[in-house]
Design an enzyme around this catalytic site. Sequence first.
Site, PDB file in Angstrom:
ATOM      1  N   ARG A  39       2.252   2.091   9.471  1.00  0.00           N
ATOM      2  CA  ARG A  39       2.077   2.668  10.390  1.00  0.00           C
ATOM      3  C   ARG A  39       2.886   3.309  11.859  1.00  0.00           C
ATOM      4  O   ARG A  39       2.249   4.068  12.508  1.00  0.00           O
ATOM      5  CB  ARG A  39       0.412   2.049  11.260  1.00  0.00           C
ATOM      6  CG  ARG A  39      -0.676   1.697   9.862  1.00  0.00           C
ATOM      7  CD  ARG A  39      -0.889   1.345  10.206  1.00  0.00           C
ATOM      8  NE  ARG A  39      -2.522   1.383   9.862  1.00  0.00           N
ATOM      9  CZ  ARG A  39      -3.395   0.215   9.512  1.00  0.00           C
ATOM     10  NH1 ARG A  39      -2.436  -0.774   8.790  1.00  0.00           N
ATOM     11  NH2 ARG A  39      -4.285   0.189   8.217  1.00  0.00           N
ATOM     12  N   HIS A  84       9.587   0.975   3.640  1.00  0.00           N
ATOM     13  CA  HIS A  84       9.914   1.160   4.237  1.00  0.00           C
ATOM     14  C   HIS A  84      11.009  -0.526   4.130  1.00  0.00           C
ATOM     15  O   HIS A  84      10.800  -0.793   3.175  1.00  0.00           O
ATOM     16  CB  HIS A  84       9.965   1.128   5.718  1.00  0.00           C
ATOM     17  CG  HIS A  84       8.621   0.087   6.151  1.00  0.00           C
ATOM     18  ND1 HIS A  84       9.236  -1.227   6.203  1.00  0.00           N
ATOM     19  CD2 HIS A  84       7.290   0.201   6.385  1.00  0.00           C
ATOM     20  CE1 HIS A  84       7.365  -1.789   6.392  1.00  0.00           C
ATOM     21  NE2 HIS A  84       6.873  -0.986   6.448  1.00  0.00           N
ATOM     22  N   GLN A 123     -10.359  -2.033   2.354  1.00  0.00           N
ATOM     23  CA  GLN A 123      -9.831  -3.158   4.433  1.00  0.00           C
ATOM     24  C   GLN A 123      -9.348  -2.042   5.174  1.00  0.00           C
ATOM     25  O   GLN A 123      -9.502  -2.413   6.393  1.00  0.00           O
ATOM     26  CB  GLN A 123      -8.689  -3.909   4.121  1.00  0.00           C
ATOM     27  CG  GLN A 123      -7.783  -2.767   3.151  1.00  0.00           C
ATOM     28  CD  GLN A 123      -6.142  -3.422   2.427  1.00  0.00           C
ATOM     29  OE1 GLN A 123      -5.810  -3.575   1.450  1.00  0.00           O
ATOM     30  NE2 GLN A 123      -5.339  -3.554   3.539  1.00  0.00           N
ATOM     31  N   MET A 175       0.608  -1.309  -0.354  1.00  0.00           N
ATOM     32  CA  MET A 175       0.024   0.151  -0.204  1.00  0.00           C
ATOM     33  C   MET A 175       1.126   1.121  -0.050  1.00  0.00           C
ATOM     34  O   MET A 175       0.519   2.471   0.053  1.00  0.00           O
ATOM     35  CB  MET A 175      -1.184  -0.175   0.553  1.00  0.00           C
ATOM     36  CG  MET A 175      -1.533  -0.850   1.166  1.00  0.00           C
ATOM     37  SD  MET A 175      -3.790  -1.249   2.528  1.00  0.00           S
ATOM     38  CE  MET A 175      -2.850  -0.332   4.156  1.00  0.00           C
ATOM     39  N   GLY A 176       2.585   1.358  -0.675  1.00  0.00           N
ATOM     40  CA  GLY A 176       2.796   1.996  -0.429  1.00  0.00           C
ATOM     41  C   GLY A 176       3.756   2.679   0.876  1.00  0.00           C
ATOM     42  O   GLY A 176       3.765   1.767   1.790  1.00  0.00           O
ATOM     43  N   ALA A 177       4.247   3.683   1.010  1.00  0.00           N
ATOM     44  CA  ALA A 177       4.989   3.769   2.624  1.00  0.00           C
ATOM     45  C   ALA A 177       5.656   3.215   2.712  1.00  0.00           C
ATOM     46  O   ALA A 177       6.032   2.421   3.925  1.00  0.00           O
ATOM     47  CB  ALA A 177       4.162   4.387   3.189  1.00  0.00           C
ATOM     48  N   GLY A 198      11.402  -2.880   5.293  1.00  0.00           N
ATOM     49  CA  GLY A 198      10.153  -4.005   5.669  1.00  0.00           C
ATOM     50  C   GLY A 198      10.034  -4.077   4.230  1.00  0.00           C
ATOM     51  O   GLY A 198      10.732  -5.288   3.492  1.00  0.00           O
ATOM     52  N   HIS A 199       9.842  -3.932   3.606  1.00  0.00           N
ATOM     53  CA  HIS A 199       8.887  -4.023   1.447  1.00  0.00           C
ATOM     54  C   HIS A 199      10.567  -4.124   1.226  1.00  0.00           C
ATOM     55  O   HIS A 199      10.424  -4.904   0.115  1.00  0.00           O
ATOM     56  CB  HIS A 199       8.846  -2.756   1.041  1.00  0.00           C
ATOM     57  CG  HIS A 199       7.009  -2.297   1.761  1.00  0.00           C
ATOM     58  ND1 HIS A 199       6.891  -1.123   2.470  1.00  0.00           N
ATOM     59  CD2 HIS A 199       5.741  -2.864   2.115  1.00  0.00           C
ATOM     60  CE1 HIS A 199       6.019  -0.811   3.108  1.00  0.00           C
ATOM     61  NE2 HIS A 199       5.079  -1.769   2.360  1.00  0.00           N
TER      62      HIS A 199
HETATM   63  O1  PAF Z   1      -0.177  -6.249   3.680  1.00  0.00           O
HETATM   64  C1  PAF Z   1      -0.946  -4.786   2.885  1.00  0.00           C
HETATM   65  O2  PAF Z   1       0.174  -3.897   3.050  1.00  0.00           O
HETATM   66  C2  PAF Z   1      -2.055  -5.261   2.284  1.00  0.00           C
HETATM   67  O3  PAF Z   1      -2.506  -5.624   3.319  1.00  0.00           O
HETATM   68  C3  PAF Z   1      -1.727  -5.127   0.859  1.00  0.00           C
HETATM   69  C4  PAF Z   1      -1.456  -7.537   0.996  1.00  0.00           C
HETATM   70  C5  PAF Z   1      -0.979  -4.777  -0.185  1.00  0.00           C
HETATM   71  C6  PAF Z   1      -3.234  -5.742   0.617  1.00  0.00           C
HETATM   72  O4  PAF Z   1      -3.634  -4.505   0.364  1.00  0.00           O
END
Ligand code: PAF
Length: 281
Positions: A187, A34, A61, A30-32, A36-37
């Site tokens: 967050r 860091h 969600q 979902m962007g932002a 971890g991504h």
């Molecule tokens: O973990 C997330 O960032 C979200 O829940 C995901 C898997 C990208 C789905 O919107």
Amino acid sequence: MQTVHDVPALRAASSALRKGGARLALVPTMGALHDGHMALVEEAKRHADHVAVSIFVNPRQFGPNEDFDAYPRPAEKDVALLVKHGVSLLWMPGVPAMYPAGYATNVAVGGLGDGLCGAARPGHFDGVATVVAKLFNQVRPDCALFGEKDWQQLAIIRRMNADLDIGVEVVGVPTVREADGLALSSRNAYLTPEERAVAATLPKAIAFAKAEIEAGGAVSDALEAVRRALVAAGFQSPDYVALCGAEDLQDMAVLDRPARLFVAARLGKARLIDNWGVDPQ
Ligand code: PAF
């Protein structure tokens, strides 16, 4: 890096990357972004020839009183990071491209989504399962990578992928932590400096309870000690502190199989979640 915003352009770009049998990995986000991504992106490179990342803040969600509008969206910084890490394709749809007028389909995974965050955030995992099913069908990756910090989400995505015969290889990647143990999360940006210092109580309390349970201590006492430590440090009363089976996510009163200790608790504007493996010795 090619950036696409609509499904036909995405399909063309994904087919081109998979040409000649090359493997394509997807990292849904979902962007932002860091570290971890970026750990997901680096692991994706070990599983495939090309990496695609999606950035989509998925309204389905978020509950009515949650942080959809406030969710951080630092698009330029995210793009620069993905270029630096050698990502080939960025799928960045707007809401109308993901959910066009008349959109009516919901994906609900029974059982696994009922407890933990599912109980605290009704509808959240339907939103996740729905968007991830769509992302798999849109991008058509060979594999997709998700962080183990969201262990329940990972279990639900594995179930959905198997039940719907989508056939993507779903890979879980260990949680990346700050030096004091706090799990990286978009967050965490909501925390004030004072709250950030308090936040380190969360992994410390889990680690202490994990050691107690693995040493044969009573599960209920260890979970209660986590609740007390969090509230004493300044967290609100936790949404949950639970020991659950690592696969079935069922509550466990005794440690008789591999488990995870799950916690979700609010601190200021942030709702922090974490989980650690707890294993019978
Ligand atoms: O973990 C997330 O960032 C979200 O829940 C995901 C898997 C990208 C789905 O919107």
